[in-house]
Enzyme design. Structure first.
Site, PDB file in Angstrom:
ATOM      1  CG  ASP A   1     -50.916  28.890  -5.643  1.00  0.00           C
ATOM      2  OD1 ASP A   1     -50.213  29.603  -6.397  1.00  0.00           O
ATOM      3  OD2 ASP A   1     -50.665  28.728  -4.444  1.00  0.00           O
TER       4      ASP A   1
ATOM      5  CG  HIS B   1     -52.580  29.468   2.185  1.00  0.00           C
ATOM      6  ND1 HIS B   1     -52.066  30.479   2.970  1.00  0.00           N
ATOM      7  CD2 HIS B   1     -51.528  28.957   1.500  1.00  0.00           C
ATOM      8  CE1 HIS B   1     -50.765  30.587   2.767  1.00  0.00           C
ATOM      9  NE2 HIS B   1     -50.408  29.659   1.879  1.00  0.00           N
TER      10      HIS B   1
HETATM   11  P1  5GP Z   1     -47.420  29.885   0.989  1.00  0.00           P
HETATM   12  O1  5GP Z   1     -46.056  30.141   0.448  1.00  0.00           O
HETATM   13  O2  5GP Z   1     -47.833  30.941   1.996  1.00  0.00           O
HETATM   14  O3  5GP Z   1     -47.654  28.493   1.488  1.00  0.00           O
HETATM   15  O4  5GP Z   1     -48.378  29.988  -0.240  1.00  0.00           O
HETATM   16  C1  5GP Z   1     -48.848  31.197  -0.751  1.00  0.00           C
HETATM   17  C2  5GP Z   1     -49.372  30.880  -2.110  1.00  0.00           C
HETATM   18  O5  5GP Z   1     -50.195  31.944  -2.517  1.00  0.00           O
HETATM   19  C3  5GP Z   1     -48.285  30.728  -3.182  1.00  0.00           C
HETATM   20  O6  5GP Z   1     -48.339  29.421  -3.727  1.00  0.00           O
HETATM   21  C4  5GP Z   1     -48.630  31.801  -4.211  1.00  0.00           C
HETATM   22  O7  5GP Z   1     -48.476  31.360  -5.531  1.00  0.00           O
HETATM   23  C5  5GP Z   1     -50.089  32.091  -3.899  1.00  0.00           C
HETATM   24  N1  5GP Z   1     -50.494  33.454  -4.208  1.00  0.00           N
HETATM   25  C6  5GP Z   1     -49.860  34.606  -3.827  1.00  0.00           C
HETATM   26  N2  5GP Z   1     -50.533  35.674  -4.262  1.00  0.00           N
HETATM   27  C7  5GP Z   1     -51.612  35.203  -4.936  1.00  0.00           C
HETATM   28  C8  5GP Z   1     -52.692  35.845  -5.615  1.00  0.00           C
HETATM   29  O8  5GP Z   1     -52.807  37.074  -5.692  1.00  0.00           O
HETATM   30  N3  5GP Z   1     -53.622  35.046  -6.182  1.00  0.00           N
HETATM   31  C9  5GP Z   1     -53.541  33.683  -6.111  1.00  0.00           C
HETATM   32  N4  5GP Z   1     -54.515  32.992  -6.725  1.00  0.00           N
HETATM   33  N5  5GP Z   1     -52.538  33.045  -5.489  1.00  0.00           N
HETATM   34  C10 5GP Z   1     -51.582  33.801  -4.903  1.00  0.00           C
END
Ligand code: 5GP
Length: 142
Positions: free
Chosen positions: A29, A99
């Site tokens: 992440d 995810h």
């Molecule tokens: P959510 O908030 O949907 O549970 O988690 C999304 C996660 O995706 C976040 O922790 C954010 O840091 C990660 N994320 C967003 N864009 C990218 C990206 O382009 N590459 C990577 N490796 N992580 C990402």
């Protein structure tokens, strides 16, 4: 429309991959809530857990413990791990491709669990540091 994780799966956007097979992909992440923070995604596009079929559920859940153990193996200071998945905007999901977060925990990390998903340490990381962490997890999986 392809989301950002579809593009990572397709290799259109770079990522620090730690594990890949026909069904799932794991990569760091970008936010690195703690060092080694990894995301596991099914390659088949599903928005969230509500769309899982049995095969997707099986593939993802069989991979989680292996990945968790490998991440833990990279650093003796890792004493725990938060594994979580946000499903739906109301639950804090920001990328609409299912995810699972694997967030290593340390005895002295002083993280407030309720704030974990909003922490972003990406400014503290450069390419070499991301790659080092990814390589350590890959090695632990082999
Ligand atoms: P959510 O908030 O949907 O549970 O988690 C999304 C996660 O995706 C976040 O922790 C954010 O840091 C990660 N994320 C967003 N864009 C990218 C990206 O382009 N590459 C990577 N490796 N992580 C990402």
């Amino acid at each position: 429309m392809a989301d950002i994780f579809d593009k990572i799966i397709e290799g259109e956007i770079p990522s620090y991959k730690v594990y890949e097979d026909a069904d799932v992909l794991a990569f760091l992440d970008i936010s690195q809530v703690t060092p080694g923070h990894t995301l596991l995604v099914p390659k088949k596009h599903v928005d969230n857990i509500f769309d899982y079929d049995d095969e997707t559920a099986q593939k993802v859940l069989l991979t989680l413990p292996k990945l968790a153990r490998a991440i833990r193996k990279t650093n003796p200071k890792i004493t725990g791990m938060n594994i979580s998945s946000n499903n739906g905007e109301s639950a804090g999901q920001t990328v609409m491709h299912s995810h699972w977060h694997l967030i290593p925990r340390f005895d002295d990390d002083h993280l407030n669990e309720t704030l974990v998903p909003t922490i972003d340490h990406s400014a503290d990381y450069d390419d070499a540091r991301y790659q080092e962490l990814a390589d350590q997890i890959k090695k632990a999986l082999s």
